[in-house]
Design an enzyme around this catalytic site. Structure first.
Site, PDB file in Angstrom:
ATOM      1  N   GLY A 173      -7.407  -1.347   3.918  1.00 44.62           N
ATOM      2  CA  GLY A 173      -8.333  -1.685   5.012  1.00 44.62           C
ATOM      3  C   GLY A 173      -8.500  -0.492   5.952  1.00 44.62           C
ATOM      4  CG  HIS A 174      -5.242   0.760   8.384  1.00 42.94           C
ATOM      5  ND1 HIS A 174      -4.125   0.112   7.897  1.00 42.94           N
ATOM      6  CD2 HIS A 174      -5.404   0.312   9.644  1.00 42.94           C
ATOM      7  CE1 HIS A 174      -3.634  -0.687   8.830  1.00 42.94           C
ATOM      8  NE2 HIS A 174      -4.391  -0.600   9.899  1.00 42.94           N
ATOM      9  N   GLY A 223     -12.431  -2.538  12.176  1.00 41.26           N
ATOM     10  CA  GLY A 223     -12.574  -3.511  11.093  1.00 41.26           C
ATOM     11  C   GLY A 223     -13.013  -4.872  11.609  1.00 41.26           C
ATOM     12  CD  GLN A 224     -16.473  -9.446   9.255  1.00 40.02           C
ATOM     13  OE1 GLN A 224     -17.277  -8.839   8.554  1.00 40.02           O
ATOM     14  NE2 GLN A 224     -16.090 -10.695   8.993  1.00 40.02           N
ATOM     15  CE  LYS A 225      -6.328  -9.280   9.168  1.00 39.43           C
ATOM     16  NZ  LYS A 225      -5.477  -8.729  10.164  1.00 39.43           N
ATOM     17  CG  ASP A 226      -8.096  -6.865  14.238  1.00 43.97           C
ATOM     18  OD1 ASP A 226      -7.187  -7.640  14.539  1.00 43.97           O
ATOM     19  OD2 ASP A 226      -7.980  -5.987  13.359  1.00 43.97           O
ATOM     20  CB  SER A 228      -2.496  -7.932   7.880  1.00 47.92           C
ATOM     21  OG  SER A 228      -1.657  -7.858   9.013  1.00 47.92           O
TER      22      SER A 228
HETATM   23  P1  AMP Z   1      -4.390  -2.064  13.260  1.00 50.39           P
HETATM   24  O1  AMP Z   1      -3.601  -0.945  12.688  1.00 50.39           O
HETATM   25  O2  AMP Z   1      -3.987  -3.404  12.753  1.00 50.39           O
HETATM   26  O3  AMP Z   1      -4.525  -1.987  14.757  1.00 50.39           O
HETATM   27  O4  AMP Z   1      -5.865  -1.869  12.686  1.00 50.39           O
HETATM   28  C1  AMP Z   1      -6.576  -0.670  12.867  1.00 50.39           C
HETATM   29  C2  AMP Z   1      -8.013  -0.896  12.466  1.00 50.39           C
HETATM   30  O5  AMP Z   1      -8.068  -1.283  11.091  1.00 50.39           O
HETATM   31  C3  AMP Z   1      -8.672  -2.036  13.254  1.00 50.39           C
HETATM   32  O6  AMP Z   1     -10.014  -1.680  13.557  1.00 50.39           O
HETATM   33  C4  AMP Z   1      -8.625  -3.187  12.286  1.00 50.39           C
HETATM   34  O7  AMP Z   1      -9.638  -4.140  12.500  1.00 50.39           O
HETATM   35  C5  AMP Z   1      -8.808  -2.471  10.967  1.00 50.39           C
HETATM   36  N1  AMP Z   1      -8.294  -3.295   9.866  1.00 50.39           N
HETATM   37  C6  AMP Z   1      -7.063  -3.859   9.781  1.00 50.39           C
HETATM   38  N2  AMP Z   1      -6.949  -4.591   8.645  1.00 50.39           N
HETATM   39  C7  AMP Z   1      -8.153  -4.498   8.020  1.00 50.39           C
HETATM   40  C8  AMP Z   1      -8.685  -5.040   6.796  1.00 50.39           C
HETATM   41  N3  AMP Z   1      -7.965  -5.826   6.003  1.00 50.39           N
HETATM   42  N4  AMP Z   1      -9.948  -4.717   6.466  1.00 50.39           N
HETATM   43  C9  AMP Z   1     -10.696  -3.918   7.278  1.00 50.39           C
HETATM   44  N5  AMP Z   1     -10.261  -3.373   8.423  1.00 50.39           N
HETATM   45  C10 AMP Z   1      -9.009  -3.651   8.793  1.00 50.39           C
END
Ligand code: AMP
Length: 285
Positions: free
Chosen positions: A36-37, A147-150, A185
């Site tokens: 995802g990242h 990401g749309q995840k959040d 995640s």
């Molecule tokens: P985080 O490290 O969880 O703070 O996420 C960093 C970025 O990656 C944020 O913009 C999230 O929305 C994005 N992100 C996390 N998991 C996913 C995923 N499964 N698909 C797409 N983007 C993601």
């Protein structure tokens, strides 16, 4: 890939890049990187001259100290993945640099944060807005990738950028999933084998809801179907399932014609809290 560990060094690097007319793409993360990242990194690499990824487990956005303590920190593994995705700069600030003293500024996003994550994680979006503002001010990107995840976080950051005139373009990317549908995640690493087996049920419940929305089912019926489907799994503790307008994120009582609808879920498996969503475009025609 260059590694930058201080704000001063990051600022100097950015100044040089901007003087040379280079465009900067930025992907802020909390590390424990997955596909995802890496999709966000690849998108930034494709669109910009230079890509910066930050890894910072931001203490101010955690409302649960155990979650903060146990959040996976594997920066060396992350650096290898970033190299292979052609990231140019990894920014790794320390908490005392980002917060030499506790910030006094408080953000309030009104009804955007009165629901879902904002309602269940008091202070969360204040911490998010604080760190994203700080990082935008240091990295000064032309484009920033999320990401749309959040989904709610993206809405909050869009508001932040509009309200504070940050001079950058936001890009939102679709959710990347495991083969069995589980949204990727960093917290998935903390699931036990049994929890990991059951976790895709969250996406299954969202898919059921999506199907019902498309069949014009009533909101209450969709909510009951989702609750019932997850009740079969005692390991899953549903925190919320909301049917909302995808732009305002406010709960809706009935989908309107052509309205974009966000189906959002948060649930605990043991101590691990997972979120997921599906945006249904053109629910009714
Ligand atoms: P985080 O490290 O969880 O703070 O996420 C960093 C970025 O990656 C944020 O913009 C999230 O929305 C994005 N992100 C996390 N998991 C996913 C995923 N499964 N698909 C797409 N983007 C993601």
């Amino acid at each position: 890939m260059e590694q930058v560990t201080t704000i001063e060094e990051m600022r100097a690097t950015v100044e040089k890049l901007r003087m040379a007319g280079k465009t900067i793409g930025f992907v802020p993360t909390m590390g424990a990187l997955h596909e995802g990242h890496l999709e966000l990194i690849r998108a930034a690499v494709a669109d910009n001259d230079v890509t910066v990824c930050s890894i910072f487990v931001n203490p101010t956005q955690f409302n649960n100290s155990e979650d903060f303590r146990l959040y996976p920190r594997i920066e060396q593994e992350d650096a290898i993945k970033l190299e292979s995705a052609n990231c140019d700069i990894l920014f790794l600030p320390q908490p005392d640099m980002m917060y030499p003293e506790a910030a006094k500024l408080k953000f309030s996003f009104g009804e955007l944060e009165s629901v879902m994550e904002g309602a269940h994680r008091p202070g969360h979006f204040n911490g998010v807005a604080l760190i994203v503002s700080k990082l935008f001010n240091v990295v000064q990107p032309h484009k920033a990738y999320f990401g749309q995840k959040d989904l709610q976080q993206y809405a909050i950051i869009k508001q932040l950028v509009a309200d504070l005139n940050f001079n950058l373009e936001l890009v939102c990317y679709p959710i990347i999933r495991e083969k069995d549908g589980l949204a990727m995640s960093s917290r998935n690493r903390r699931l036990t084998e049994k929890q990991r087996e059951i976790a895709p049920q969250l996406y299954k419940a969202l898919q059921l809801a999506e199907k019902m929305v498309k069949e014009n089912a009533r909101v209450e019926a969709i909510k009951s179907a989702v609750t019932d489907s997850l009740a079969q799994f005692p390991e899953i503790r549903l925190e919320y399932f909301e049917i909302s307008d995808a732009n305002t994120l406010q709960p809706i009582s009935e989908p309107g014609v052509g309205q974009e609808i966000a189906l959002c879920i948060a649930a605990f498996l043991g101590e691990i809290r997972l979120i997921d969503n599906i945006v249904v475009k053109e629910a009714k025609s």
